[in-house]
Design an enzyme around this catalytic site. Sequence first.
Site, PDB file in Angstrom:
ATOM      1  N   LYS A 188       0.849  -1.204   0.000  1.00 41.17           N
ATOM      2  CA  LYS A 188       0.000   0.000   0.000  1.00 41.17           C
ATOM      3  C   LYS A 188       0.879   1.247   0.000  1.00 41.17           C
ATOM      4  O   LYS A 188       1.521   1.571   0.989  1.00 41.17           O
ATOM      5  CB  LYS A 188      -0.904   0.060   1.235  1.00 41.17           C
ATOM      6  N   GLU A 263      10.828   1.613   9.483  1.00 42.97           N
ATOM      7  CA  GLU A 263      11.747   2.711   9.151  1.00 42.97           C
ATOM      8  C   GLU A 263      10.988   3.997   9.420  1.00 42.97           C
ATOM      9  O   GLU A 263      10.053   4.324   8.686  1.00 42.97           O
ATOM     10  CB  GLU A 263      12.160   2.645   7.672  1.00 42.97           C
ATOM     11  N   CYS A 297      13.426  11.724   5.835  1.00 44.77           N
ATOM     12  CA  CYS A 297      13.724  11.192   7.173  1.00 44.77           C
ATOM     13  C   CYS A 297      15.177  11.459   7.541  1.00 44.77           C
ATOM     14  O   CYS A 297      15.516  11.592   8.705  1.00 44.77           O
ATOM     15  CB  CYS A 297      13.431   9.700   7.194  1.00 44.77           C
ATOM     16  N   GLU A 395      10.486  16.227  14.200  1.00 40.17           N
ATOM     17  CA  GLU A 395      10.694  16.241  12.755  1.00 40.17           C
ATOM     18  C   GLU A 395       9.829  17.347  12.143  1.00 40.17           C
ATOM     19  O   GLU A 395       8.611  17.282  12.205  1.00 40.17           O
ATOM     20  CB  GLU A 395      10.215  14.893  12.212  1.00 40.17           C
TER      21      GLU A 395
HETATM   22  P1  NDP Z   1       2.579   8.296   7.752  1.00 37.90           P
HETATM   23  O1  NDP Z   1       3.070   7.556   8.928  1.00 37.90           O
HETATM   24  O2  NDP Z   1       1.470   9.266   7.938  1.00 37.90           O
HETATM   25  O3  NDP Z   1       2.068   7.280   6.626  1.00 37.90           O
HETATM   26  C1  NDP Z   1       2.890   6.248   6.125  1.00 37.90           C
HETATM   27  C2  NDP Z   1       2.014   5.174   5.522  1.00 37.90           C
HETATM   28  O4  NDP Z   1       1.238   4.585   6.565  1.00 37.90           O
HETATM   29  C3  NDP Z   1       1.025   5.716   4.502  1.00 37.90           C
HETATM   30  O5  NDP Z   1       0.878   4.779   3.464  1.00 37.90           O
HETATM   31  C4  NDP Z   1      -0.239   5.833   5.316  1.00 37.90           C
HETATM   32  O6  NDP Z   1      -1.417   5.793   4.555  1.00 37.90           O
HETATM   33  C5  NDP Z   1      -0.112   4.602   6.190  1.00 37.90           C
HETATM   34  N1  NDP Z   1      -0.984   4.624   7.377  1.00 37.90           N
HETATM   35  C6  NDP Z   1      -1.555   5.693   7.979  1.00 37.90           C
HETATM   36  N2  NDP Z   1      -2.343   5.280   9.016  1.00 37.90           N
HETATM   37  C7  NDP Z   1      -2.250   3.935   9.062  1.00 37.90           C
HETATM   38  C8  NDP Z   1      -2.825   2.924   9.879  1.00 37.90           C
HETATM   39  N3  NDP Z   1      -3.682   3.218  10.863  1.00 37.90           N
HETATM   40  N4  NDP Z   1      -2.497   1.632   9.639  1.00 37.90           N
HETATM   41  C9  NDP Z   1      -1.640   1.309   8.655  1.00 37.90           C
HETATM   42  N5  NDP Z   1      -1.075   2.218   7.811  1.00 37.90           N
HETATM   43  C10 NDP Z   1      -1.377   3.513   8.025  1.00 37.90           C
HETATM   44  O7  NDP Z   1       3.857   8.956   7.114  1.00 37.90           O
HETATM   45  P2  NDP Z   1       3.927   9.947   5.877  1.00 37.90           P
HETATM   46  O8  NDP Z   1       3.321   9.307   4.672  1.00 37.90           O
HETATM   47  O9  NDP Z   1       3.409  11.257   6.328  1.00 37.90           O
HETATM   48  O10 NDP Z   1       5.499  10.008   5.608  1.00 37.90           O
HETATM   49  C11 NDP Z   1       6.336  10.818   6.323  1.00 37.90           C
HETATM   50  C12 NDP Z   1       7.019  10.057   7.439  1.00 37.90           C
HETATM   51  O11 NDP Z   1       7.752   8.963   6.917  1.00 37.90           O
HETATM   52  C13 NDP Z   1       8.044  10.901   8.169  1.00 37.90           C
HETATM   53  O12 NDP Z   1       7.910  10.779   9.563  1.00 37.90           O
HETATM   54  C14 NDP Z   1       9.384  10.322   7.729  1.00 37.90           C
HETATM   55  O13 NDP Z   1      10.420  10.497   8.622  1.00 37.90           O
HETATM   56  C15 NDP Z   1       9.044   8.899   7.521  1.00 37.90           C
HETATM   57  N6  NDP Z   1      10.031   8.278   6.625  1.00 37.90           N
HETATM   58  C16 NDP Z   1      10.969   7.445   7.137  1.00 37.90           C
HETATM   59  C17 NDP Z   1      11.956   6.906   6.338  1.00 37.90           C
HETATM   60  C18 NDP Z   1      12.961   5.961   6.886  1.00 37.90           C
HETATM   61  O14 NDP Z   1      13.481   5.160   6.113  1.00 37.90           O
HETATM   62  N7  NDP Z   1      13.293   5.975   8.154  1.00 37.90           N
HETATM   63  C19 NDP Z   1      12.023   7.225   4.921  1.00 37.90           C
HETATM   64  C20 NDP Z   1      10.997   8.106   4.479  1.00 37.90           C
HETATM   65  C21 NDP Z   1      10.035   8.598   5.321  1.00 37.90           C
HETATM   66  P3  NDP Z   1      -2.148   7.128   4.022  1.00 37.90           P
HETATM   67  O15 NDP Z   1      -1.267   8.292   4.333  1.00 37.90           O
HETATM   68  O16 NDP Z   1      -2.317   6.875   2.586  1.00 37.90           O
HETATM   69  O17 NDP Z   1      -3.432   7.210   4.762  1.00 37.90           O
END
Ligand code: NDP
Length: 501
Positions: A188, A263, A297, A395
């Site tokens: 997803k 991650e 990140c 962040e």
């Molecule tokens: P989110 O945590 O908001 O979302 C990440 C994914 O999780 C999306 O696909 C989202 O779906 C999904 N999601 C949201 N709620 C749920 C749930 N209840 N159950 C399961 N899945 C869920 O992160 P962002 O998309 O806003 O991305 C930014 C974040 O990602 C930052 O904190 C960044 O640091 C981190 N990141 C970390 C990296 C690493 O390798 N350490 C690399 C890149 C980013 P949807 O949004 O479609 O609802």
Amino acid sequence: MVMTAHVKPLTDFTARDFRMLIDGAWTEGAGNVIERVAPGHGVTVSRYPAGTKADAGRAIAAARHAFDDGSWPRMTGAERSNILLKAADIIAARADDLAFLDCIESGKPISQAKGELAGAADIWRYAAALARDLHGESYNTLGQGTLGVVLREAIGVVSIITPWNFPFLIVSQKLPFALAAGCTAVVKPSELTSGSTLVLGEILIEAGVPAGVVNILTGTGPEVGSVMTTHPDVDMVSFTGSTGVGRLTMANAAQTLKKVSLELGGKNPQIVFPEADLDAFVDAAVFGAYFNAGECCNAGSRLILHRSIAGEVTARIAELSKKVKVGDPLDPATQVGAIITPQHLEKIGGYVDGAAKAGASVALGGAALDLGLGQFMAPTILSGVTPDMAVAREEVFGPVLSVLTFETTDEAVRIANAIDYGLSAGVWSRDFDTCLTIGRRVRAGTVWMNTFMDGASELPFGGYRQSGLGRELGRHAVEDYTETKTFNMHIGARTGWWMQR
Ligand code: NDP
């Protein structure tokens, strides 16, 4: 003033309609439609089905069936490797289309999106090589009557959930390794940037991945992702995203004790000593802060400068920051593109205002930019930041650099570690001992020395503390998607302790 250029409207462009991939068939699902408005251009660029819980259940059932009864886990490593190599070739051939999708859906600069696609193709090739090297251990040292063999077996069905900031790159840090191990998957992408992951579905079918092995759902986390993290037929969850949703994912997965790989976020320090090559550092500081508009990140969002150089270095970074080109994501000259959503732009502004109220000074930028279309943020530098401020601990995920200072090495380490995250860090010094000392004492998964944000498929990546669990990439990446099975085999006449023979 920073360099800006107005955005050109998207002309000769029709929004793309996507479908989900479940059990080898493209489907519109039973739910509504999600419209993605391009953050840099303000028009609808993609439409995806809003997947439902029922769609998620069907995708998981397809992946389960493909794992339990299908050919993929039973192929030789060489056969899977050949298919992954073919996928890598098609990714490279379609890189421009994929980069365009990532660019308009996420707002990242097109030149950067192309670089990410090249990196992603390399990861698929690396995973293909590892598919042939997956192996266990044997113990011929357990006595005359025993031979021990330790097998690596694919863990089963893997749920892969990815964020919006590196859409194609992050799915490529997970899926090819899961496939190399022989797993099947339900993927997803973020509802904001699903396009390139759906095109990946087409690529995998063309490369020869059998139906049901990779299923791609679109829709929201609470609807689709929650099923993917709780369903008893899923064996492992590989998640990249925020620490908050990562925590929720772990709690969800705990109900059925799934393996979890996370991650998560970062608040990465760059510690700079007076004897460092400051020309190189100033360049890396600007890159580390504004790459991907700071929505990264790994962003080097926290500079910890030795007090004796802080004033001069901050001024030099501010001068160079003014030359960074902010503008139309599709312009090849753009270095900083759009911010992912208007709500996120507001959040970034809130951090800047909060820091100013708490006593920090805005040395550059500090406000949104009006480029005619979309939403943009000026490269921003905050000086006089102290470790207790929110902008130093949380962040921001925007082009905002916080400058802190230190006097002694102990103080630098204390400030660097005084946060909940531990993803990456940088140290700048011409003194080798200083670099290694800081490298050992900073609690982070990656420490860059006299460079920043370099990466390679061979190098493991992941975080300490609340930046995550487990590592991606590197030569053990495929093992993460396996279970260990022990064969304890008896040789020759049996002896029993429970009865005399
Ligand atoms: P989110 O945590 O908001 O979302 C990440 C994914 O999780 C999306 O696909 C989202 O779906 C999904 N999601 C949201 N709620 C749920 C749930 N209840 N159950 C399961 N899945 C869920 O992160 P962002 O998309 O806003 O991305 C930014 C974040 O990602 C930052 O904190 C960044 O640091 C981190 N990141 C970390 C990296 C690493 O390798 N350490 C690399 C890149 C980013 P949807 O949004 O479609 O609802």
